[in-house]
Design a protein around this motif. Sequence first.
Motif, PDB file in Angstrom:
ATOM      1  N   THR A  18       0.836  -1.151  -0.158  1.00 54.45           N
ATOM      2  CA  THR A  18       0.073   0.077   0.132  1.00 54.45           C
ATOM      3  C   THR A  18       0.982   1.544  -0.119  1.00 54.45           C
ATOM      4  OG1 THR A  18       0.018   0.182   2.448  1.00 54.45           O
ATOM      5  CG2 THR A  18      -1.712  -1.222   1.321  1.00 54.45           C
ATOM      6  N   ARG A  19       0.460   2.370  -0.451  1.00 56.20           N
ATOM      7  CA  ARG A  19       0.940   3.486  -0.415  1.00 56.20           C
ATOM      8  C   ARG A  19       1.255   4.010   0.926  1.00 56.20           C
ATOM      9  NH1 ARG A  19       2.162   7.438  -4.004  1.00 56.20           N
ATOM     10  NH2 ARG A  19       0.900   6.305  -5.586  1.00 56.20           N
ATOM     11  N   ARG A  20       0.300   3.884   1.818  1.00 57.87           N
ATOM     12  CA  ARG A  20       0.454   4.223   3.127  1.00 57.87           C
ATOM     13  C   ARG A  20       1.433   3.425   3.880  1.00 57.87           C
ATOM     14  NH1 ARG A  20      -1.916   2.063   7.715  1.00 57.87           N
ATOM     15  NH2 ARG A  20      -1.624   3.237   9.778  1.00 57.87           N
ATOM     16  N   ILE A  70       6.972   3.188   6.277  1.00 60.22           N
ATOM     17  CA  ILE A  70       8.399   2.394   6.145  1.00 60.22           C
ATOM     18  C   ILE A  70       9.501   3.343   5.883  1.00 60.22           C
ATOM     19  CG2 ILE A  70       8.041   0.685   4.238  1.00 60.22           C
ATOM     20  CD1 ILE A  70       9.391  -0.180   7.623  1.00 60.22           C
ATOM     21  N   ALA A  71       9.103   3.888   4.259  1.00 61.67           N
ATOM     22  CA  ALA A  71      10.458   4.797   3.730  1.00 61.67           C
ATOM     23  C   ALA A  71      10.545   5.794   5.014  1.00 61.67           C
ATOM     24  CB  ALA A  71       9.740   5.356   2.574  1.00 61.67           C
ATOM     25  N   ARG A 101       4.630  -5.909 -10.034  1.00 63.53           N
ATOM     26  CA  ARG A 101       4.398  -4.757 -10.183  1.00 63.53           C
ATOM     27  C   ARG A 101       3.904  -4.180  -8.863  1.00 63.53           C
ATOM     28  NH1 ARG A 101       0.160  -4.537 -15.341  1.00 63.53           N
ATOM     29  NH2 ARG A 101       0.521  -2.335 -14.637  1.00 63.53           N
ATOM     30  N   SER A 102       3.670  -4.917  -7.743  1.00 60.05           N
ATOM     31  CA  SER A 102       3.427  -4.375  -6.381  1.00 60.05           C
ATOM     32  C   SER A 102       4.670  -3.689  -6.027  1.00 60.05           C
ATOM     33  CB  SER A 102       3.002  -5.320  -5.585  1.00 60.05           C
ATOM     34  OG  SER A 102       3.947  -6.538  -5.669  1.00 60.05           O
ATOM     35  N   ASP A 103       5.843  -4.089  -6.426  1.00 61.53           N
ATOM     36  CA  ASP A 103       7.003  -3.336  -6.187  1.00 61.53           C
ATOM     37  C   ASP A 103       7.343  -2.074  -6.886  1.00 61.53           C
ATOM     38  OD1 ASP A 103       8.035  -4.769  -3.782  1.00 61.53           O
ATOM     39  OD2 ASP A 103       9.624  -5.548  -4.436  1.00 61.53           O
ATOM     40  N   ARG A 104       6.654  -1.763  -7.792  1.00 64.26           N
ATOM     41  CA  ARG A 104       6.846  -0.520  -8.407  1.00 64.26           C
ATOM     42  C   ARG A 104       6.294   0.651  -7.683  1.00 64.26           C
ATOM     43  NH1 ARG A 104       4.765  -1.733 -14.746  1.00 64.26           N
ATOM     44  NH2 ARG A 104       5.887  -3.442 -14.835  1.00 64.26           N
ATOM     45  N   LEU A 105       5.121   0.141  -7.013  1.00 64.31           N
ATOM     46  CA  LEU A 105       4.553   1.299  -5.947  1.00 64.31           C
ATOM     47  C   LEU A 105       5.638   1.453  -4.800  1.00 64.31           C
ATOM     48  CD1 LEU A 105       2.332   2.808  -4.871  1.00 64.31           C
ATOM     49  CD2 LEU A 105       1.190   1.005  -4.075  1.00 64.31           C
ATOM     50  N   PHE A 106       6.220   0.208  -4.491  1.00 66.08           N
ATOM     51  CA  PHE A 106       6.901   0.519  -3.129  1.00 66.08           C
ATOM     52  C   PHE A 106       8.129   1.435  -3.586  1.00 66.08           C
ATOM     53  CE2 PHE A 106      10.655  -1.097  -0.536  1.00 66.08           C
ATOM     54  CZ  PHE A 106       9.988  -0.773   0.650  1.00 66.08           C
ATOM     55  N   LEU A 107       8.868   1.025  -4.871  1.00 66.56           N
ATOM     56  CA  LEU A 107      10.002   1.882  -5.214  1.00 66.56           C
ATOM     57  C   LEU A 107       9.629   3.189  -5.448  1.00 66.56           C
ATOM     58  CD1 LEU A 107      12.811   1.814  -6.274  1.00 66.56           C
ATOM     59  CD2 LEU A 107      11.930   0.969  -8.525  1.00 66.56           C
ATOM     60  N   VAL A 131       7.398   5.195  -4.092  1.00 65.45           N
ATOM     61  CA  VAL A 131       7.006   5.781  -2.887  1.00 65.45           C
ATOM     62  C   VAL A 131       8.232   5.910  -2.114  1.00 65.45           C
ATOM     63  CG1 VAL A 131       5.754   5.470  -0.688  1.00 65.45           C
ATOM     64  CG2 VAL A 131       4.508   4.948  -2.711  1.00 65.45           C
ATOM     65  N   CYS A 132       8.972   5.001  -2.106  1.00 61.80           N
ATOM     66  CA  CYS A 132      10.249   5.209  -1.163  1.00 61.80           C
ATOM     67  C   CYS A 132      11.141   6.340  -1.847  1.00 61.80           C
ATOM     68  CB  CYS A 132      11.100   3.740  -1.327  1.00 61.80           C
ATOM     69  SG  CYS A 132      10.425   2.563  -0.177  1.00 61.80           S
TER      70      CYS A 132
END
Length: 336
Positions: free
Chosen positions: A148-150, A155-156, A179-185, A187-188
């Motif tokens: 999730t974005r939040r 965590i970032a 693709r879920s890690d594209r969001l993680f990357l 956002v971080c």
Amino acid sequence: TGAVGQGEQGWKMSGSKRVAVIPGDGIGPEVVRSALEVLDAAGADFERIFLDIGCGRWQRTGQAMSDEDLAAVKECDCILFGAISTPPDPNYRSVLLRLRKGLDLYANIRPFRGSGLDFIIVRENTEGLYSGLEEVGVEESRTLRVVTRRGSERIAEKACDLATGRRRLTIVHKSNVLRSDRLFLEVCRSVAARRALDCEDMLVDAAAYNLVVNPDRFDVLVTTNLFGDILSDEAAGVIGSLGLCASANVGPAKALFEPIHGSAPDIAGKGIANPVGAIRSGAMMMQWLGEPQMAERIEKAVEAALAGGARTPDLGGQCRTEDITQAVLREMGGQN
Ligand code: IPM
Ligand code: MG
């Protein structure tokens, strides 16, 4: 309830902070005892609420942790945790995962210090492949990976807090496939940019390789739940032993401190478990409780004891748990 009395062995009970102490199973009680001895010697002042939670409890009562236990834990400021074995029950829900989720302990902070290395893995602790969203079938089973974005943002932020004043922040992901890690990357990166922190990113497989061949290049790593789980055991091997490593599971209000080794039933009761991970977890707890100098003093004493040759069998030595504890206590006495 699971409360088994407070202030065992005449340990101090005064102080305004309340700590739930969960020794757990296997070597958990042995290493938690060491950690408490060291905390006592450092002058740590908090109330101890001992809770009997874990596999042993499950064997006796059919329940590893009751709702009352969770409520008792919530009445405390934080938790000092040893280790809990997983009972052979297909319906068993990990106590540790229940505590992490139940207390929203979203950041798993794992410092690795040893063999001349010093880096931190910051692991997202509530989502990813640990979402608990699963469909289990005979021919096919699925686990839903949730990013999730939040969840990524917080965590970032935590990783950026820890990276401030340090060398480097590395975002570890697998966004070429997931693709879920594209969001993680994404956002971080944007949190780091907003915080004006330089960062790099690395695919998790490359990070696993580099941790072995070039560990020195790492400083603060931030990653998703399962990648952090795997990389942190690898990191422990790289610095010398799982027995040396501590962790803080931190949420908005509560925190849980635990050595990252498990219950190690093969050596339980032999008095040879390495207490350093638990002692360092106690130091991280004091830091979180607002006693950074006390934390620093304990860490220095641990490093001096190790430099002086205090080593349990996991490090190739012949010391017993108690020898390490005494060596740390001696180093603390020699400070000032
Ligand atoms: C850890 C452990 C846990 C995890 C287990 C015991 C559920 O491996 O703390 O790294 O997977 O997070
Ligand atoms: Mg693990």
